[in-house]
Design a protein around this motif. Sequence first.
Motif, mmCIF file in Angstrom:
data_model
loop_
_atom_site.group_PDB
_atom_site.id
_atom_site.type_symbol
_atom_site.label_atom_id
_atom_site.label_comp_id
_atom_site.label_asym_id
_atom_site.label_seq_id
_atom_site.Cartn_x
_atom_site.Cartn_y
_atom_site.Cartn_z
ATOM 1 N N ASP A 287 -8.242 6.038 -1.753
ATOM 2 C CA ASP A 287 -6.845 6.423 -1.682
ATOM 3 C C ASP A 287 -6.212 6.338 -3.054
ATOM 4 O O ASP A 287 -6.627 5.553 -3.892
ATOM 5 C CB ASP A 287 -6.070 5.486 -0.740
ATOM 6 C CG ASP A 287 -6.534 5.609 0.695
ATOM 7 O OD1 ASP A 287 -6.854 4.571 1.289
ATOM 8 O OD2 ASP A 287 -6.571 6.725 1.207
ATOM 9 N N SER A 288 -5.215 7.160 -3.275
ATOM 10 C CA SER A 288 -4.390 6.973 -4.457
ATOM 11 C C SER A 288 -3.564 5.707 -4.243
ATOM 12 O O SER A 288 -3.457 5.184 -3.126
ATOM 13 C CB SER A 288 -3.471 8.181 -4.662
ATOM 14 O OG SER A 288 -2.508 8.229 -3.622
ATOM 15 N N MET A 289 -2.951 5.199 -5.294
ATOM 16 C CA MET A 289 -2.126 3.994 -5.177
ATOM 17 C C MET A 289 -0.967 4.236 -4.225
ATOM 18 O O MET A 289 -0.596 3.359 -3.441
ATOM 19 C CB MET A 289 -1.614 3.582 -6.560
ATOM 20 C CG MET A 289 -2.701 3.084 -7.498
ATOM 21 S SD MET A 289 -2.078 2.645 -9.134
ATOM 22 C CE MET A 289 -0.949 1.312 -8.692
ATOM 23 N N LEU A 290 -0.383 5.440 -4.272
ATOM 24 C CA LEU A 290 0.731 5.773 -3.394
ATOM 25 C C LEU A 290 0.291 5.757 -1.937
ATOM 26 O O LEU A 290 0.957 5.178 -1.065
ATOM 27 C CB LEU A 290 1.294 7.147 -3.776
ATOM 28 C CG LEU A 290 2.455 7.676 -2.948
ATOM 29 C CD1 LEU A 290 3.661 6.761 -3.073
ATOM 30 C CD2 LEU A 290 2.822 9.090 -3.395
ATOM 31 N N GLU A 291 -0.859 6.374 -1.650
ATOM 32 C CA GLU A 291 -1.354 6.414 -0.280
ATOM 33 C C GLU A 291 -1.777 5.034 0.199
ATOM 34 O O GLU A 291 -1.519 4.649 1.347
ATOM 35 C CB GLU A 291 -2.522 7.392 -0.182
ATOM 36 C CG GLU A 291 -2.125 8.842 -0.390
ATOM 37 C CD GLU A 291 -3.336 9.751 -0.458
ATOM 38 O OE1 GLU A 291 -4.461 9.229 -0.383
ATOM 39 O OE2 GLU A 291 -3.151 10.965 -0.601
ATOM 40 N N ALA A 292 -2.444 4.261 -0.665
ATOM 41 C CA ALA A 292 -2.895 2.925 -0.287
ATOM 42 C C ALA A 292 -1.708 2.036 0.059
ATOM 43 O O ALA A 292 -1.751 1.264 1.031
ATOM 44 C CB ALA A 292 -3.710 2.309 -1.426
ATOM 45 N N ALA A 293 -0.637 2.130 -0.726
ATOM 46 C CA ALA A 293 0.549 1.323 -0.461
ATOM 47 C C ALA A 293 1.191 1.739 0.862
ATOM 48 O O ALA A 293 1.678 0.888 1.622
ATOM 49 C CB ALA A 293 1.548 1.466 -1.608
ATOM 50 N N PHE A 294 1.178 3.048 1.156
ATOM 51 C CA PHE A 294 1.749 3.531 2.413
ATOM 52 C C PHE A 294 0.950 3.000 3.607
ATOM 53 O O PHE A 294 1.526 2.571 4.613
ATOM 54 C CB PHE A 294 1.772 5.055 2.423
ATOM 55 C CG PHE A 294 2.255 5.646 3.722
ATOM 56 C CD1 PHE A 294 3.585 5.519 4.107
ATOM 57 C CD2 PHE A 294 1.382 6.306 4.573
ATOM 58 C CE1 PHE A 294 4.039 6.058 5.310
ATOM 59 C CE2 PHE A 294 1.814 6.845 5.765
ATOM 60 C CZ PHE A 294 3.151 6.717 6.141
ATOM 61 N N VAL A 295 -0.379 3.023 3.495
ATOM 62 C CA VAL A 295 -1.228 2.507 4.576
ATOM 63 C C VAL A 295 -0.951 1.031 4.819
ATOM 64 O O VAL A 295 -0.849 0.574 5.967
ATOM 65 C CB VAL A 295 -2.722 2.718 4.239
ATOM 66 C CG1 VAL A 295 -3.611 1.994 5.242
ATOM 67 C CG2 VAL A 295 -3.060 4.200 4.218
ATOM 68 N N GLU A 296 -0.807 0.269 3.735
ATOM 69 C CA GLU A 296 -0.543 -1.172 3.865
ATOM 70 C C GLU A 296 0.783 -1.412 4.573
ATOM 71 O O GLU A 296 0.882 -2.276 5.451
ATOM 72 C CB GLU A 296 -0.534 -1.804 2.474
ATOM 73 C CG GLU A 296 -0.399 -3.320 2.502
ATOM 74 C CD GLU A 296 -0.497 -3.929 1.117
ATOM 75 O OE1 GLU A 296 -0.199 -5.132 0.983
ATOM 76 O OE2 GLU A 296 -0.865 -3.205 0.168
#
Length: 404
Positions: A287-296
């Motif tokens: 994941d990109s950092m943006l996507e990873a943060a959204f998943v979290e």
Amino acid sequence: MLPTDLLMHRQNGEEITPKRLKIDKHNLEIATDIITTFQENLGNIQAALDRQLQELEGDSPDYRLKRGLAYLLRSSFCEFEIVSPLEPPMLRERVFALAAQSAPSPQQSHQVLEQLALQLSRELDKEVFPEQIRTGLYADLAENRIMTRFEPPTPEALLHRYNLSQVQGVFYRASHLTLNAHRNVPGEYKLLFRYLKLFQLMAYIEGDADHGFTITVDGPASLFNPSTRYGLAIAKLIPALLHVTKWSLSAILQTRDFYTNNWKTGRFTLNSECGLVSHYPPGKPYDSMLEAAFVERWNATKTEWVLEREVDLIPIPGSVMIPDFRLVHPDGRVFLLEIVGYWRPEYLQKKFSQVRRAQSDNLILAISERLNLEKAGVKMNDVPARIVWFKDKLLPRDVLKVMD
């Protein structure tokens, strides 16, 4: 990957051929010697490793090969850390302040280290020895960092990584790349498209899952100025491509002439029969950092909606879309979420053109407010999707609101 000075390419006319090593006895012995040198220096300072590697190079004509193998081991398979009782700048300040209270002498230096060791032992609630202070004073210098971890690859794996890195280096100066992903298992397409998103490559996709796809990627030299950083992103795609069963690519390169220093055009081709070996795990969700943060954030949200990474391809005339996420409700409702982050105007125009052609009634676009859509020529009044605007981070509550 290898730095430019360790790349070895041969150019015949416009055709560029990177150096690739045979997996034979001679090269395996070279790889084994270098791996052994790293193993013997686990726990030693970097300077000691560098000295042994230099001795191993000697005056042999293949020094760049050995240096390249060592670079890959250093950058991908081991860690060097600063080992000191305190941060070295703080430790130096303490030592020098204490030493300034008396005249310098060898005996006085030992007393200073003994005295500070006692002070630090009390402050840190652990025993600190004078020798630890002596070695920690300049532990922040690169040559004094200590190798604390080394996970040795097999000699064969190291040679495969070297060959792959030489090929990846070709793309540092790519100005245009055309990739043909022939008819494959649909899951392989998804993995490839995910990597395109991960590395933020400006790709235009045409075709369909039944016949295959043609993917055009803008290279760093096609932007306003050649960007090695973007070239690295293209190079990172190659190990992912090796997980696709059948493919071929061609690239146009901008290279410097060795004698005139002028730019000249080069060409490079590669296909699925190339024999390169990927070190990327197949199917790993990057994941990109943006996507990873959204998943979290989503996982911390109390909602019945389930967030999924495995999404379906959205067929559109002559192309395809692959959204970032799928949102599934127990009652059967399904939404597809596409995050539109930081892209240049031409890509945004293509992206919103795809959205209009897809005519999907369950698509959600999460759009960064930092994008100047008006300047890019994108009009939002006729976009057939639900819109979520975000600044620095995408919040689950905003996505849930547009679905409800």
